[in-house]
Enzyme design. Structure first.
Site, PDB file in Angstrom:
ATOM      1  N   LYS A   1       0.705  -1.199  -0.075  1.00  0.00           N
ATOM      2  CA  LYS A   1       0.015   0.053   0.062  1.00  0.00           C
ATOM      3  C   LYS A   1       0.873   1.208   0.120  1.00  0.00           C
ATOM      4  CE  LYS A   1      -1.658  -1.302   4.269  1.00  0.00           C
ATOM      5  NZ  LYS A   1      -0.931  -2.368   4.638  1.00  0.00           N
TER       6      LYS A   1
ATOM      7  N   HIS B   1       0.661  -3.334  14.809  1.00  0.00           N
ATOM      8  CA  HIS B   1       1.556  -1.943  14.337  1.00  0.00           C
ATOM      9  C   HIS B   1       1.468  -1.025  15.330  1.00  0.00           C
ATOM     10  CE1 HIS B   1       2.478   0.940  11.248  1.00  0.00           C
ATOM     11  NE2 HIS B   1       2.646   0.152  10.299  1.00  0.00           N
TER      12      HIS B   1
ATOM     13  N   SER C   1       2.216   4.366  12.077  1.00  0.00           N
ATOM     14  CA  SER C   1       3.114   4.793  10.974  1.00  0.00           C
ATOM     15  C   SER C   1       3.749   5.935  11.403  1.00  0.00           C
ATOM     16  CB  SER C   1       2.327   4.831   9.745  1.00  0.00           C
ATOM     17  OG  SER C   1       3.620   4.866   8.542  1.00  0.00           O
TER      18      SER C   1
ATOM     19  N   GLY D   1       6.089   0.854  10.725  1.00  0.00           N
ATOM     20  CA  GLY D   1       6.302   2.064  11.761  1.00  0.00           C
ATOM     21  C   GLY D   1       7.644   2.670  11.504  1.00  0.00           C
TER      22      GLY D   1
ATOM     23  N   GLU E   1       6.143  -5.820   8.567  1.00  0.00           N
ATOM     24  CA  GLU E   1       5.527  -5.183   7.288  1.00  0.00           C
ATOM     25  C   GLU E   1       6.127  -3.777   7.204  1.00  0.00           C
ATOM     26  OE1 GLU E   1       1.485  -5.374   8.510  1.00  0.00           O
ATOM     27  OE2 GLU E   1       1.336  -7.367   8.690  1.00  0.00           O
TER      28      GLU E   1
ATOM     29  N   GLY F   1       7.005  -0.489   5.240  1.00  0.00           N
ATOM     30  CA  GLY F   1       6.408   0.236   4.027  1.00  0.00           C
ATOM     31  C   GLY F   1       7.372   1.349   3.760  1.00  0.00           C
ATOM     32  N   ARG F   2       6.992   2.486   4.542  1.00  0.00           N
ATOM     33  CA  ARG F   2       7.958   3.780   4.425  1.00  0.00           C
ATOM     34  C   ARG F   2       9.534   3.442   4.405  1.00  0.00           C
ATOM     35  NH1 ARG F   2       5.568   8.323   5.926  1.00  0.00           N
ATOM     36  NH2 ARG F   2       4.337   7.287   7.356  1.00  0.00           N
TER      37      ARG F   2
ATOM     38  N   ASP G   1      -8.531  24.012  -6.853  1.00  0.00           N
ATOM     39  CA  ASP G   1      -8.987  23.963  -5.363  1.00  0.00           C
ATOM     40  C   ASP G   1      -8.141  24.736  -4.426  1.00  0.00           C
ATOM     41  OD1 ASP G   1      -9.960  23.288  -2.747  1.00  0.00           O
ATOM     42  OD2 ASP G   1     -10.217  21.257  -3.075  1.00  0.00           O
TER      43      ASP G   1
ATOM     44  N   TYR H   1       3.743   6.763   0.605  1.00  0.00           N
ATOM     45  CA  TYR H   1       2.143   7.160   0.558  1.00  0.00           C
ATOM     46  C   TYR H   1       2.007   8.568  -0.177  1.00  0.00           C
ATOM     47  CZ  TYR H   1       2.339   3.913   4.481  1.00  0.00           C
ATOM     48  OH  TYR H   1       2.658   2.757   5.149  1.00  0.00           O
TER      49      TYR H   1
HETATM   50  C1  LIG Z   1      -1.355  -3.353   8.180  1.00  0.00           C
HETATM   51  C2  LIG Z   1       0.032  -2.483   7.602  1.00  0.00           C
HETATM   52  N1  LIG Z   1       0.962  -2.926   7.789  1.00  0.00           N
HETATM   53  C3  LIG Z   1       2.156  -2.165   7.332  1.00  0.00           C
HETATM   54  C4  LIG Z   1       2.097  -1.014   7.152  1.00  0.00           C
HETATM   55  C5  LIG Z   1       3.031   0.008   6.795  1.00  0.00           C
HETATM   56  O1  LIG Z   1       3.587   1.011   7.813  1.00  0.00           O
HETATM   57  P1  LIG Z   1       4.812   1.662   7.669  1.00  0.00           P
HETATM   58  O2  LIG Z   1       4.637   2.371   6.300  1.00  0.00           O
HETATM   59  O3  LIG Z   1       4.860   2.588   8.586  1.00  0.00           O
HETATM   60  O4  LIG Z   1       6.006   0.928   7.797  1.00  0.00           O
HETATM   61  C6  LIG Z   1       0.676  -0.270   7.182  1.00  0.00           C
HETATM   62  C7  LIG Z   1       0.574   1.137   6.953  1.00  0.00           C
HETATM   63  O5  LIG Z   1      -0.692   1.873   7.186  1.00  0.00           O
HETATM   64  C8  LIG Z   1      -0.413  -1.026   7.807  1.00  0.00           C
HETATM   65  O6  LIG Z   1      -1.780  -0.634   7.915  1.00  0.00           O
END
Ligand SMILES: Cc1ncc(COP(=O)(O)O)c(C=O)c1O
Length: 476
Positions: free
Chosen positions: A69, A197, A200, A237, A274, A276-277, A362, A390
């Site tokens: 995501k 989690h 974030s 996170g 998990e 992401g960032r 806008d 994001y």
């Molecule tokens: C279920 C879940 N896992 C992992 C992430 C990724 O988090 P981050 O980008 O803070 O590492 C998110 C972010 O919303 C999440 O909702």
């Protein structure tokens, strides 16, 4: 994905390294010759590779399942897949995308505790078993739609100090966990672990210790109900760049001892995460062009500035990406962004007060409320760093503005390193039809002018090279 700009000796850069900023400036020079000065990204896939190596050095017991995501570009997913990462998918479409790239089911966790029944059925039909839950209703749904699923109970955390809170929406309390485990037993659903989690943009690493301890309690509860729990998922996170107050390694220094205490290596518990960032934020740099400009004065009646004639005014710059596009991170991710200018600033250059606005009609579309910059002109460029997390994933085309193009770059040594790792992890080949031609970065010039795949695939690097890579950044 746009073609990969393979940066190394073939592009006039030596193989010792390159700087993504150099590529960006070169691109700007190219684009500036045309009328279409559209916003664009330079994405350094080598930065993602370096993050992965850094992850393994700091958190050797934890297998990362990248949170798609955060940035669902296929090139990102393929780069991480080549290095053996797993994937956290939030929906049917994310599962479909990663599977189309050849990712095996064991490397997928469907980490959304509240899922649409038809999407659970989709997961079942496509072999995805691992999924999270945090409520009784979800258990009943899973029992009906996917009785073979392997469930992971998501517990709530104290994310009050995180930039983006998630436990306001997801996560069971310890008391609720007991009820859920009891119900799972009745429904004959297998619960194999615990996830959480910390929010974030976590600003307090100690929350990991506290929640890992909570997870231990849930594992013990699970054992009371006869579950063989063997998976701990510590979520995301982690910081995405080193610019902030909190460093990734400082988180690792808290997490490792907590794991050793509550889930020692010889316990046989598999630990995943998990992030992401962490993986993508710093890899993406965005260049935007100034399309319009205004000088406005403080016309408020009775303003002191007006009386003493000192109001120099404020420049309003309008650029060609905004909060409905990449800068949605300002609204959704609580981001604060600042431009970097390409022109070197003279020490005595006069600075003016500015605000920076996106291209839509806008009034909400404001990127920077106030900053000081030298005077700029229409046609000048502004650069925004750390724009990989994001941003693109939630960008719309509101008012008809397209998402910026992405120019991927990777140095030759990094590309060779990936090939080596890819062989070691035996990644299945992607379905090139579904991948839309975005299979793992081929060793090619941008736009496929010169394909060097055969010579590149024959390149070999020793695993020692990975260590050199870690100790001595190649790309910067
Ligand atoms: C279920 C879940 N896992 C992992 C992430 C990724 O988090 P981050 O980008 O803070 O590492 C998110 C972010 O919303 C999440 O909702």
């Amino acid at each position: 994905m746009q073609g990969l700009l393979f940066v190394a000796s073939c592009c006039g850069y030596n193989t010792e390294g390159f700087n993504a900023r150099d590529i960006l400036e070169r691109k700007i020079n190219e684009v500036s010759l045309s009328d279409d000065k559209d916003a664009f990204y330079v994405a350094d896939l080598g930065d993602i590779v370096k993050k992965h190596l850094r992850w393994h050095r700091a958190l050797p017991r934890i297998t990362p399942f990248y949170a798609v995501k955060c940035n669902d570009e296929k090139a990102v997913v393929m780069t991480l897949a080549a290095m053996g990462a797993g994937f956290d998918c939030a929906s049917k479409n994310e599962i479909q995308m990663v599977q189309s790239l050849g990712i095996p089911v064991e490397k997928i966790i469907y980490a959304n505790p509240c899922k649409q029944a038809s999407q659970i059925k989709y997961a079942a039909a496509h072999g995805v078993q691992l999924m999270t839950f945090d409520s009784e209703v979800e258990l009943v749904k899973v029992a009906r739609c996917h009785p073979e699923a392997k469930l992971v109970v998501r517990i709530a955390t104290d994310d009050s100090k995180a930039v983006c809170r998630l436990s306001v929406k997801f996560g069971a309390t310890l008391k609720t966990c007991r009820l859920l485990l009891e119900r799972a037993k009745e429904l004959k659903i297998d619960v194999i672990g615990v996830s959480f989690h910390v929010g974030s943009g976590c600003t307090d690493a100690q929350i990991f210790t506290q929640t890992i301890a909570d997870a231990r309690l849930v594992f013990d509860m699970g054992a009371e109900y006869g579950f063989n729990m063997h998976l701990l998922d510590i979520g995301g996170g982690f910081p995405g760049s080193d610019d902030g107050k909190f460093k990734f390694e400082e988180f690792a220094a808290v997490i490792n001892p907590a794991l050793d205490r509550y889930f020692p290596a010889d316990s046989g518990i598999k630990v995943i995460s998990e992030p992401g960032r962490f993986y993508v934020a710093s890899a993406f740099t965005l260049a935007v062009n100034i399309i319009a400009k205004k000088l406005v004065f403080n016309e408020q009646a009775g303003s002191d500035d007006e009386e003493d004639g000192s109001d120099e005014g404020t420049f309003m710059y309008y650029v060609n990406d905004g909060v409905y596009g990449s800068f949605n991170c300002i609204l959704f991710d609580h981001a604060h962004v600042m431009p970097v200018l390409l022109k070197r600033q003279k020490s005595d250059e006069k600075l003016y007060s500015n605000s920076i606005w996106g291209p839509t009609c806008d009034g909400l579309d404001r990127i920077v409320e106030c900053c000081n910059l030298p005077e700029l002109q229409v046609g000048d460029w502004m650069v925004f760093e750390n724009m990989g997390a994001y941003t693109l994933a939630a960008a719309s085309t509101f008012n008809g503005f397209q998402r910026p193009q992405i120019h991927y770059v990777m140095s030759r040594p990094t590309w060779q390193l990936i090939q080596q790792i890819k062989e070691d992890v035996h990644l299945p080949e992607a379905d090139s039809h579904n991948a839309g031609g975005t299979v793992l970065p081929s060793c090619a010039w941008e736009s496929g002018q010169e394909l060097l795949s055969s010579s590149c695939t024959s390149a070999r690097v020793s695993l020692n090279y990975c260590m050199e890579f870690l100790n001595q950044p190649v790309d910067n």
